[in-house]
Design an enzyme around this catalytic site. Sequence first.
Site, mmCIF file in Angstrom:
data_model
loop_
_atom_site.group_PDB
_atom_site.id
_atom_site.type_symbol
_atom_site.label_atom_id
_atom_site.label_comp_id
_atom_site.label_asym_id
_atom_site.label_seq_id
_atom_site.Cartn_x
_atom_site.Cartn_y
_atom_site.Cartn_z
ATOM 1 N N GLU A 13 0.842 -1.080 -0.195
ATOM 2 C CA GLU A 13 -0.001 -0.180 0.036
ATOM 3 C C GLU A 13 0.893 1.244 0.036
ATOM 4 O O GLU A 13 0.528 2.335 -1.000
ATOM 5 C CB GLU A 13 -0.982 -0.101 1.262
ATOM 6 C CG GLU A 13 -1.983 -0.865 1.208
ATOM 7 C CD GLU A 13 -3.163 -0.534 0.041
ATOM 8 O OE1 GLU A 13 -3.001 0.589 -0.441
ATOM 9 O OE2 GLU A 13 -4.176 -1.191 -0.066
ATOM 10 N N ASN A 62 -7.330 9.126 -5.574
ATOM 11 C CA ASN A 62 -8.205 8.357 -6.252
ATOM 12 C C ASN A 62 -9.016 8.927 -7.374
ATOM 13 O O ASN A 62 -9.179 10.140 -7.445
ATOM 14 C CB ASN A 62 -9.163 7.637 -5.499
ATOM 15 C CG ASN A 62 -8.264 6.659 -4.182
ATOM 16 O OD1 ASN A 62 -7.416 6.335 -4.639
ATOM 17 N ND2 ASN A 62 -8.612 6.926 -3.105
ATOM 18 N N ASP A 72 -12.163 8.739 -7.749
ATOM 19 C CA ASP A 72 -13.364 9.355 -7.351
ATOM 20 C C ASP A 72 -13.255 10.551 -6.640
ATOM 21 O O ASP A 72 -14.324 11.165 -6.145
ATOM 22 C CB ASP A 72 -14.145 8.295 -6.646
ATOM 23 C CG ASP A 72 -13.484 8.273 -5.145
ATOM 24 O OD1 ASP A 72 -12.131 8.637 -5.204
ATOM 25 O OD2 ASP A 72 -14.107 7.245 -4.440
ATOM 26 N N SER A 117 -11.401 11.043 -3.837
ATOM 27 C CA SER A 117 -11.104 10.700 -2.711
ATOM 28 C C SER A 117 -9.468 10.525 -2.431
ATOM 29 O O SER A 117 -8.713 10.476 -3.379
ATOM 30 C CB SER A 117 -11.707 9.416 -2.149
ATOM 31 O OG SER A 117 -11.257 8.327 -2.692
ATOM 32 N N ASP A 137 -6.157 8.565 -0.224
ATOM 33 C CA ASP A 137 -5.747 7.560 0.534
ATOM 34 C C ASP A 137 -4.511 8.159 1.287
ATOM 35 O O ASP A 137 -3.457 8.576 0.818
ATOM 36 C CB ASP A 137 -5.327 6.238 -0.092
ATOM 37 C CG ASP A 137 -6.434 5.735 -0.841
ATOM 38 O OD1 ASP A 137 -7.670 5.916 -0.403
ATOM 39 O OD2 ASP A 137 -6.285 4.904 -1.785
ATOM 40 N N ASN A 140 -8.558 5.604 3.559
ATOM 41 C CA ASN A 140 -9.686 6.373 2.563
ATOM 42 C C ASN A 140 -10.181 7.347 3.281
ATOM 43 O O ASN A 140 -10.815 7.264 4.334
ATOM 44 C CB ASN A 140 -10.332 5.634 1.826
ATOM 45 C CG ASN A 140 -11.227 6.222 0.633
ATOM 46 O OD1 ASN A 140 -12.131 6.784 0.735
ATOM 47 N ND2 ASN A 140 -10.503 6.584 -0.585
#
Length: 142
Positions: free
Chosen positions: A50, A61, A63, A65, A67, A74
């Site tokens: 990750e 991301n 969308d 959002s 991380d 998120n």
Amino acid sequence: MKALVFLLLLAVVTAKRYERCELARAMKANGMDGYQGISLANWVCLAKHESDYNTGAINHNSDGSTDYGIFQINNRWWCSNGKFPSSNGCKISCSQLLTDNISQAAQCAKTIVRQQGITAWVAWRTYCKDRDLSSYTAGCGV
Ligand SMILES: *[C@@H]1O[C@H](CO)[C@@H](O)[C@H](O)[C@H]1NC(C)=O
């Protein structure tokens, strides 16, 4: 804007890239070994893929959002940056997930696992699931 710059600076200053065994020990100290039946090697593998063990990792991301941190948590669901609409399931500011002390991130990861299981993490499904993970904790004395 000034506040944002300050927060980013703070994140840069206090973030840290862990060594593998150092992270394994820190995770263990934070009660992650065996939490919800998930072995330490699974957590280390998850963090490797990750964030590459970097507490300062931030990724955006498609969308909209973002991380955050060593577990790439998120901000739509688990933390809030004060701007992006969030259900803030961990009741935490996203910047707290970026510090060198993984305590808050570990607590939030536990919350996520309780609610969704470790399959919530795409990198775990892709790189860790059904693999021999012994190399992730080998030689760490944990
Ligand atoms: C990390 O933070 C927690 C609380 O958030 C604190 O209890 C702990 O002592 C801190 N660990 C270190 C090594 O500073």
